[in-house]
Design an enzyme around this catalytic site. Sequence first.
Site, PDB file in Angstrom:
ATOM      1  N   ASP A 149       0.875  -1.164   0.000  1.00 28.97           N
ATOM      2  CA  ASP A 149       0.000   0.000   0.000  1.00 28.97           C
ATOM      3  C   ASP A 149       0.927   1.233   0.000  1.00 28.97           C
ATOM      4  O   ASP A 149       2.133   1.094   0.262  1.00 28.97           O
ATOM      5  CB  ASP A 149      -0.848  -0.090   1.287  1.00 28.97           C
ATOM      6  CG  ASP A 149      -1.552   1.188   1.609  1.00 28.97           C
ATOM      7  OD1 ASP A 149      -2.211   1.724   0.712  1.00 28.97           O
ATOM      8  OD2 ASP A 149      -1.460   1.651   2.762  1.00 28.97           O
TER       9      ASP A 149
ATOM     10  N   ASP B  56       0.074   5.174   1.162  1.00 19.88           N
ATOM     11  CA  ASP B  56      -0.014   6.110   2.298  1.00 19.88           C
ATOM     12  C   ASP B  56      -0.066   5.359   3.626  1.00 19.88           C
ATOM     13  O   ASP B  56      -0.870   4.445   3.798  1.00 19.88           O
ATOM     14  CB  ASP B  56      -1.264   6.986   2.154  1.00 19.88           C
ATOM     15  CG  ASP B  56      -1.107   8.000   1.039  1.00 19.88           C
ATOM     16  OD1 ASP B  56      -0.475   9.034   1.267  1.00 19.88           O
ATOM     17  OD2 ASP B  56      -1.587   7.715  -0.072  1.00 19.88           O
TER      18      ASP B  56
ATOM     19  N   ASP C 199      -2.019  -0.336   5.738  1.00 22.44           N
ATOM     20  CA  ASP C 199      -2.382   0.228   7.053  1.00 22.44           C
ATOM     21  C   ASP C 199      -3.855   0.585   7.202  1.00 22.44           C
ATOM     22  O   ASP C 199      -4.293   0.947   8.287  1.00 22.44           O
ATOM     23  CB  ASP C 199      -1.581   1.518   7.310  1.00 22.44           C
ATOM     24  CG  ASP C 199      -2.079   2.660   6.438  1.00 22.44           C
ATOM     25  OD1 ASP C 199      -2.281   2.426   5.231  1.00 22.44           O
ATOM     26  OD2 ASP C 199      -2.295   3.760   6.959  1.00 22.44           O
TER      27      ASP C 199
END
Length: 354
Positions: A90, A92, A293
């Site tokens: 991922d 960000d 996240d």
Amino acid sequence: MVLVLSSGRKKFGRCGLSNKFSTRTAQNKEEVSFQRVSLKMGLLQLTANENGNAILVSQSSWLMKHPSALDTFEQMMNIARGRKIVVFLDYDGTLSNIVPNPDEAFMTNKMRIAVREVAKCFPTAVISGRSRNKVHGFVRLDNVYYAGSHGLDIAAPLPSSKYADQKHQNRIADEMGNEFALFQPAQRYLPAIRKMLIALNEKTKSIKGVVIEDNKFCISVHYRNVLDEHFCTLEKLVKSVLQDNRDFRISKGKKVFEIRPDIEWDKGHALEYLLETLGFSSSDDVLPIYIGDDRTDEDAFKVIRNRGEGFPIVVSSTPKDTMALYSLRNPTEVNKFLSRLVTWRKKTSFCKLV
Ligand SMILES: O=P(O)(O)OC[C@H]1O[C@H](O[C@H]2O[C@H](CO)[C@@H](O)[C@H](O)[C@H]2O)[C@H](O)[C@@H](O)[C@@H]1O
């Protein structure tokens, strides 16, 4: 052990019924003092599960369920030995820190080197909620595959069997003449997305701090810099735009409303698509690693859990509800994990020189 101490919270909580256990609205003094004392003693932590319910969790018991991928690295690699590892990342909060301005979420050069080295050793893809071009602009690596808009925009190797005749697919070539398959299953939503962008900008212009981000097949409405007292107004405005656009759904990320076409395609589908087009569909010895996240990463964790093979790793410094099996606390730990992966690989095999 996770103690669920309350339920019945409305979807996005703050503007509807509040949590029985939120410090602002706890029902009686005993509840408040129990909670405060526990939090003070560091025994319990308050967090929210997928549905927005408040839960109290003990950090250490959470870590037993989702051990650090650094602490368990050797055990993980014992499982991985002899398997074909494919790495999914991922962006960000995983490769870059969360910062107030979305346009300034740069990754460090150290992280870029780690990702570049990983991609020399294993097929590697970045799957982001950002538009594909934007995330490519941040990562700036050419040995990595990119999926933007939560997987609704994928540039992958020319497809094999299952996806070869898919109607949402086009061949494209980069400046070097390398050909890719561009998979964009939400093309038909583009005109509606353009209109929604105009409506959202118009309707929210009086609220200070709102940032509307055009992610091509998705829209992010950021409220990180919006005053608390304006949150409910903003939420109502965003929902009103959605009411005129029933083909779209809304989810909540980190201080952001994420609006996207309501089709059955998410980061989990993107992971499967990439595995297939990378040529791993029929191999029973493939081992996907996915590091992310946020809530939309849970779709990919779920796919890995259902496959029964692979390492879903959540990036979080506090306990949270997750389908991931392992954890890392922040992008710095992600960097360490990726570097260890490269060192481990180089001990056992070769990685590409370029
Ligand atoms: O799938 P991801 O790559 O994790 O993208 C999810 C969203 O990330 C970005 O927003 C988040 O990070 C920003 C920069 O640190 C932060 O300011 C914001 O509050 C976070 O929600 C991105 O800007 C969104 O478009 C993505 O959907």
